[in-house]
Design a protein around this motif. Sequence first.
Motif, short mmCIF file in Angstrom:
data_model
loop_
_atom_site.label_atom_id
_atom_site.label_comp_id
_atom_site.label_asym_id
_atom_site.label_seq_id
_atom_site.Cartn_x
_atom_site.Cartn_y
_atom_site.Cartn_z
N ASP A 1 0.83 -1.20 0.00
CA ASP A 1 0.00 0.00 0.00
C ASP A 1 0.87 1.26 0.00
OD1 ASP A 1 -2.23 -1.56 0.03
OD2 ASP A 1 -2.61 -1.36 2.19
N THR B 1 -8.51 6.80 -5.48
CA THR B 1 -7.10 6.97 -5.86
C THR B 1 -6.81 8.43 -6.18
OG1 THR B 1 -6.96 4.72 -6.75
CG2 THR B 1 -5.34 6.33 -7.55
N ASP C 1 -5.81 -1.52 -9.55
CA ASP C 1 -6.91 -2.38 -9.14
C ASP C 1 -6.71 -3.81 -9.65
OD1 ASP C 1 -9.83 -2.63 -8.10
OD2 ASP C 1 -9.94 -3.39 -10.16
N PRO D 1 -12.94 0.17 -12.31
CA PRO D 1 -13.25 0.28 -10.87
C PRO D 1 -13.49 1.75 -10.48
CG PRO D 1 -10.90 0.05 -11.19
CD PRO D 1 -11.50 -0.07 -12.56
N GLN E 1 -3.91 -5.32 -10.20
CA GLN E 1 -2.84 -6.01 -9.47
C GLN E 1 -3.18 -6.19 -7.99
OE1 GLN E 1 1.21 -4.85 -10.19
NE2 GLN E 1 1.85 -5.22 -8.09
N LEU E 2 -3.65 -5.14 -7.33
CA LEU E 2 -3.82 -5.18 -5.88
C LEU E 2 -5.11 -5.88 -5.45
CD1 LEU E 2 -2.67 -1.53 -5.00
CD2 LEU E 2 -1.33 -3.65 -4.88
N ARG E 3 -6.16 -5.78 -6.27
CA ARG E 3 -7.46 -6.34 -5.86
C ARG E 3 -7.90 -7.53 -6.70
NH1 ARG E 3 -11.31 -1.15 -5.46
NH2 ARG E 3 -12.81 -2.81 -5.07
N GLU E 4 -7.47 -7.56 -7.97
CA GLU E 4 -7.89 -8.67 -8.82
C GLU E 4 -6.82 -9.77 -8.91
OE1 GLU E 4 -10.87 -8.89 -10.12
OE2 GLU E 4 -11.47 -6.93 -9.34
N PHE F 1 -12.86 2.90 -6.86
CA PHE F 1 -11.42 2.81 -6.56
C PHE F 1 -10.65 3.95 -7.24
CE2 PHE F 1 -7.11 1.23 -7.40
CZ PHE F 1 -6.74 0.79 -6.13
#
Length: 552
Positions: A140, A296, A383, A289, A385-388, A292
């Motif tokens: 993060d 951001t 999104d 997203p 990379q970090l969430r999907e 998101f």
Amino acid sequence: MATVDVDQSSAEVEHRPRTDVPVFAVAAGLALAFLLYGAIDSEGFAKTGGSILGWITGNFGWFFVLSSGAFVVFSMFLAFTRYGNIKLGPDEMEPEFSTFSWVSMMFATGMGIGLMFYGVAEPLTHLNTPPMGLAEPGSDKAAHLAMEYTFFHWGFHPWAMYAVIGLAIAYFAYRKGRGNLISAAFYPLLGKRVEGPAGKTIDILAILATLFGSATSLGLGALQITGGLANVFGRQPYGKVAAAVVIAVLTACFVLSAVSGVDKGIKWLSNANAIAAALLVFFIFVVGPTVFILGTFTESIGGYLTQLPAMSFRTGVFGGADWLSGWTIFYWAWWVSWTPFVGMFIARISKGRTIRQFVVFVILIPSLVSFMWFSILGGAAFDLQLREGKDMKAMLDAGVETTLFGTLRSFPLATVTVSLAVFLIAIFFITGADSASIVMGMLSQRGHEEPNRLMVIFWGVSTGAIAAVLLFANGLSALQTGVIIVGFPFLIILIGLCVSLWKSLREEPFESTLRPRLRSTLRSQGREIDELEEDIEELEAIVRNRTQPTES
């Protein structure tokens, strides 16, 4: 009304040869020597360039950092003091272009091609390789740093560089009547010497900086277009020969656009570009997203503004110097190399604007659009990379020029959006390179706003040739090396322009610094400016008397 301060009569100027032979001959000769060296001994060329680059970044990185911050402070000072009321032209002059066309042209010319190339690539790179190793990759904190530094590289600082040179050129060209040359803006410092070797050296450096800056952009654009075409047709990435073919095609297109003039080709393409780019990012914002992306944008703006002072003066002396040289110093040099043609072009389209309007629209509006651009494209990639859980690092390793297309492939209508992106890259480059060709023609022909077509064609073809040589020499690394080497000496010229502009602004008559509405009101009432100054002096005397302590 602003007076036109000219040292030579119009008749004298008209009877001089249109082409400034020494400026053109020296600039063209140096460009030719560079081409021959790169073509004959590409390995030696890359080695020499690397040595010069190391010397500049190792000894003068601090100079780039300190100067870029000073440009932001100086331009904001001019905008938000009484000097912001001064018009870039006679007091009664009205703007030539609508606000939409004006902003579209300056934005497309200023950094359109770079936004397409780095829109996904830079935030994603910083996420997976955090700046100066200040965070764990993919964390993060790395995401915070990635967006903050991306905003930093594309926000206030580069546009402030464009603003100071554009202001100086427009002020001296359209208000003082000294001509549409960068050297002409040095008259308060150099006097008659602007007509001699000193002034010609300034214009030669401006041509070379423009040539290398636009060649770097053409090389980046060619790499990305070949990557996009391979993505559209499902093929393996094309090589350098394909990139050279793309360079040739783009060169022909922007030369045709340039010879059609500012009012036709450049204006139309810029407006079309603005609309197409807005459609692309709006589509990703809606189908991607959305929440998101909004988060951001909001959080990254706050982080950028909070960390701006620290980032602005970080030199890497306590660590991270290599990263700063590869990113921040490269960007500052790239923007400096673009300042001659972007500044001259923005000056050309900004006649009749006030200094305050100029600074606000040249710095704040494009910066805000850039922040939105990176928040949407970079946020969408974050999104994924970090969430999907998508492996975006592997896409980066395959080539930064393909990251935009890989991200677009993750959303609906991918073939349409990828094709639109390839079209945008081409048009963004054309609008930037045709402006550069016109400006190099202007610098070669004593500042004429409509340079000879053959001159424009010569510099356009030269841009394409240098881009091809740089690509074959060492690809992206050679492009970055060339732009930093040429940008370094021109940084000194930018500082000189600020001093010259400040010296002349301080000599402006009091009336010119009043708000336009107040000026017109005073004229309609028949008030003389001398009477107004007398009234102000009387009021100041009364205030001083009232604030002085009385004797008991």
